[in-house]
Design a protein around this motif. Sequence first.
Motif, PDB file in Angstrom:
ATOM      1  N   PRO A 325       0.829  -1.210   0.000  1.00 38.22           N
ATOM      2  CA  PRO A 325       0.000   0.000   0.000  1.00 38.22           C
ATOM      3  C   PRO A 325       0.864   1.261   0.000  1.00 38.22           C
ATOM      4  N   LEU A 338      -3.932   0.950  -2.267  1.00 36.60           N
ATOM      5  CA  LEU A 338      -3.301  -0.227  -2.859  1.00 36.60           C
ATOM      6  C   LEU A 338      -4.026  -0.469  -4.181  1.00 36.60           C
ATOM      7  N   ARG A 382      -5.624  -1.087   7.516  1.00 35.35           N
ATOM      8  CA  ARG A 382      -4.586  -1.279   6.496  1.00 35.35           C
ATOM      9  C   ARG A 382      -3.870  -2.629   6.607  1.00 35.35           C
ATOM     10  N   THR A 386      -4.147  -5.686   3.885  1.00 33.48           N
ATOM     11  CA  THR A 386      -2.947  -5.955   3.086  1.00 33.48           C
ATOM     12  C   THR A 386      -2.638  -7.450   3.053  1.00 33.48           C
TER      13      THR A 386
END
Length: 397
Positions: A325, A338, A382, A386
């Motif tokens: 990201p 991302l 996040r 991810t």
Amino acid sequence: MHPIVIIGSGMAGYTLAREFRKLSPEQELVMICADDAVNYAKPTLSNALVGNKVPDQIGLGDAEKMSTQLTMRIENHTWVKAIHAEQHELVLEKDGKTTIQPYSKLILAVGANPIRLAIAGDGSDDIHVVNSLMDYRTFRNSLDQCNTENCDDKRVVILGAGLIGCEFANDLQKTGHQVTIIDLASQPLGRLLPTHVAQAFQEGLEHAGVQFALGTTVEKITKLAEHGYTVTLANGQSFKADVVLSAIGLQPNLELAKTATIQTSRGVITNTLMETNYTDIYALGDCAEVNGMLLPYVMPIMQQARALAKTLSGQTTTVHYPAMPVAVKTPAAPLTVLPPPIDVEVNWENEEFEDGMLSKAIDAEGTLRGFVLLGATAGKQRLVLTKLVPDLIPASI
């Protein structure tokens, strides 16, 4: 044995040198660059004002310091005029003198150059670009000069609503400048964001005071009699500016590679070992198109440097691209992106929060291929998200 030679003193070149020295303290290492070889992190340039950093505080070490720290000979203010791949030699020019530099392995870390638009008007030559610490120093001098000349409005016009343009806009707005961003696209961060997120992101910056003029381009820039410029747009609008900054994007620096018949496309073409079509010539950083991907961000550079350092020290290692990201430095509208792969068709699934939103890019098989996090609440997801996104280039077994 001839030295390993790195062309370029940017983040890619210095990161590779640092990683290589961890593995191979003795091998002779040479860095060649056309600039002063000051080591600095380019991403710090777009928020240095808010961080209250003057240009002299951004550099992490000059050529002499870095040479000692990395046990590396640095030839700064030196131009590579030719690569003779078959002979493993470089033709160098410094102070009008030409010399030959042999190499055992050669790494192109030559970066990318700012795209410059052809703009009419007697003020077009005064447009700033910031692609290096030297550029930034010149830009800051213009801002400082405006302050001393009592430019009450401190107006800055930015060409380009991409990542760098928006980061500079946030930094300038937060330090008392009036900022207008101009872009031909209909939304900011057009290549990174779906439309609904881009609109909310734009509103966040507008709430902080940044103005946008989208769907149009600059026609001419004219000097004013007293000081500053008139920026005239194709749609008939015009803005007064004390400083104009162009941030419309970068193009990989391919001239040297092309003259040496090293294969290029959007960037210098490499495989997952960072190898070009010539034995013992590699590329990394903003100039490198790795396995068809051109990713001019910090994390890919780190992954490339670690893998190539191992290969150069005798441990053949392919680069690993996990999901990486990108955090956009716009505190007025906190954003993490991302992007999904460009060759994958996705649908966006959205979740709204009081301070922003989460958008997931889902492919036909129901796999998460990318995401956008806007706002502090969404940003907390996040790490979890991810881990759900497949690697762009899997780790070698």
